[in-house]
Design a protein around this motif. Structure first.
Motif, PDB file in Angstrom:
ATOM      1  N   VAL A 122       0.809  -1.097   0.079  1.00 12.31           N
ATOM      2  CA  VAL A 122      -0.185  -0.135   0.044  1.00 12.31           C
ATOM      3  C   VAL A 122       0.992   1.577   0.164  1.00 12.31           C
ATOM      4  CG1 VAL A 122      -1.740  -1.310   0.791  1.00 12.31           C
ATOM      5  CG2 VAL A 122       0.074   0.075   2.854  1.00 12.31           C
ATOM      6  N   PRO A 124       2.189   5.437  -1.790  1.00 11.76           N
ATOM      7  CA  PRO A 124       3.027   5.464  -3.389  1.00 11.76           C
ATOM      8  C   PRO A 124       3.554   4.873  -4.279  1.00 11.76           C
ATOM      9  CG  PRO A 124       2.218   7.321  -1.389  1.00 11.76           C
ATOM     10  CD  PRO A 124       2.435   5.905  -0.437  1.00 11.76           C
ATOM     11  N   SER A 125       4.607   4.363  -3.598  1.00 16.04           N
ATOM     12  CA  SER A 125       5.024   3.928  -4.452  1.00 16.04           C
ATOM     13  C   SER A 125       4.491   2.459  -4.965  1.00 16.04           C
ATOM     14  CB  SER A 125       6.080   2.970  -3.368  1.00 16.04           C
ATOM     15  OG  SER A 125       5.852   2.248  -2.296  1.00 16.04           O
ATOM     16  N   SER A 127       1.471   2.535  -6.290  1.00 21.85           N
ATOM     17  CA  SER A 127       0.253   2.915  -7.211  1.00 21.85           C
ATOM     18  C   SER A 127       0.069   3.038  -8.700  1.00 21.85           C
ATOM     19  CB  SER A 127      -0.396   4.711  -6.746  1.00 21.85           C
ATOM     20  OG  SER A 127       0.243   4.993  -5.551  1.00 21.85           O
ATOM     21  N   ALA A 128       1.392   3.271  -9.097  1.00 25.37           N
ATOM     22  CA  ALA A 128       1.424   2.717 -10.623  1.00 25.37           C
ATOM     23  C   ALA A 128       1.301   1.062 -10.867  1.00 25.37           C
ATOM     24  CB  ALA A 128       3.309   2.808 -11.371  1.00 25.37           C
ATOM     25  N   ILE A 130      -0.481  -0.586  -9.231  1.00 22.45           N
ATOM     26  CA  ILE A 130      -2.284  -1.052  -8.489  1.00 22.45           C
ATOM     27  C   ILE A 130      -3.277  -0.531  -9.859  1.00 22.45           C
ATOM     28  CG2 ILE A 130      -3.975  -0.184  -6.861  1.00 22.45           C
ATOM     29  CD1 ILE A 130      -2.086  -0.473  -4.592  1.00 22.45           C
ATOM     30  N   ALA A 131      -2.431   0.715 -10.213  1.00 20.32           N
ATOM     31  CA  ALA A 131      -3.276   1.440 -11.628  1.00 20.32           C
ATOM     32  C   ALA A 131      -3.192   0.304 -12.991  1.00 20.32           C
ATOM     33  CB  ALA A 131      -2.458   2.184 -12.285  1.00 20.32           C
TER      34      ALA A 131
END
Length: 168
Positions: A122, A124-125, A127-128, A130-131
């Motif tokens: 979980v 910001p690292s 995020s890409a 997960i997207a």
């Protein structure tokens, strides 16, 4: 390494992690997991765990250089797990991870597996990644296998065929 064909200027191949370039990207992946995940919730596979028969690992090459890696682990009971997804910083936003993930999904469908699962961190690292998973149809779901839910991880699933894979 066995070539699986190109995707534009990209070549996706089965990779045995024997090259310095592939091993360096794996080392970068493991360092990133160390930096962004507490030890008790770090489930990245090391070199020995990625070279067992139930794991297939691919690399995406752009102009002959390793741009990304990713693996499919066969968990049995028609279930597969996406592992070790990592793009080299020089190749971010060039489609290398998408090519690897597409190859993993295609291979899982050919085997035929009924579901792909993955565990990721979980924050910001992640995020890409997960997207990318969401864009390819993965949905948030429960822990699977030996994993346990915690504030440091999350789980995604992609149904590939009729019925549901066992093991939840």
């Amino acid at each position: 390494m066995q070539a699986l064909g190109g995707r534009g200027d990209m070549d996706v191949q089965i990779d045995d992690l024997s090259s310095v370039e592939s091993r360096s990207l794996l080392a970068l992946h493991l360092e990133g997991m160390t930096e962004h995940s507490p030890a008790a919730f770090r489930f990245a596979l090391d070199l020995s765990a990625l070279t067992v028969p139930e794991v297939t690992l691919w690399s995406a090459r752009i102009e002959g250089r390793v741009a990304a890696i990713g693996a499919l682990k066969d968990l049995g009971a028609d279930l597969g797990e996406v592992k070790s997804m990592r793009t080299h910083p020089d190749y971010l936003k060039r489609g290398a991870a998408a090519a690897i993930l597409a190859t993993i999904i295609e291979t899982a469908q050919e085997r035929p597996l009924k579901r792909l699962c993955l565990e990721t961190g979980v924050g910001p690292s992640f995020s890409a990644a997960i997207a990318l998973y969401r864009k390819n149809g993965f949905a948030t779901g429960p822990a699977f296998g030996a994993y346990q839910t915690s504030p440091f991880n999350q789980f995604f699933h992609l149904d590939l065929g009729e019925g549901t894979a066992e093991g939840f």
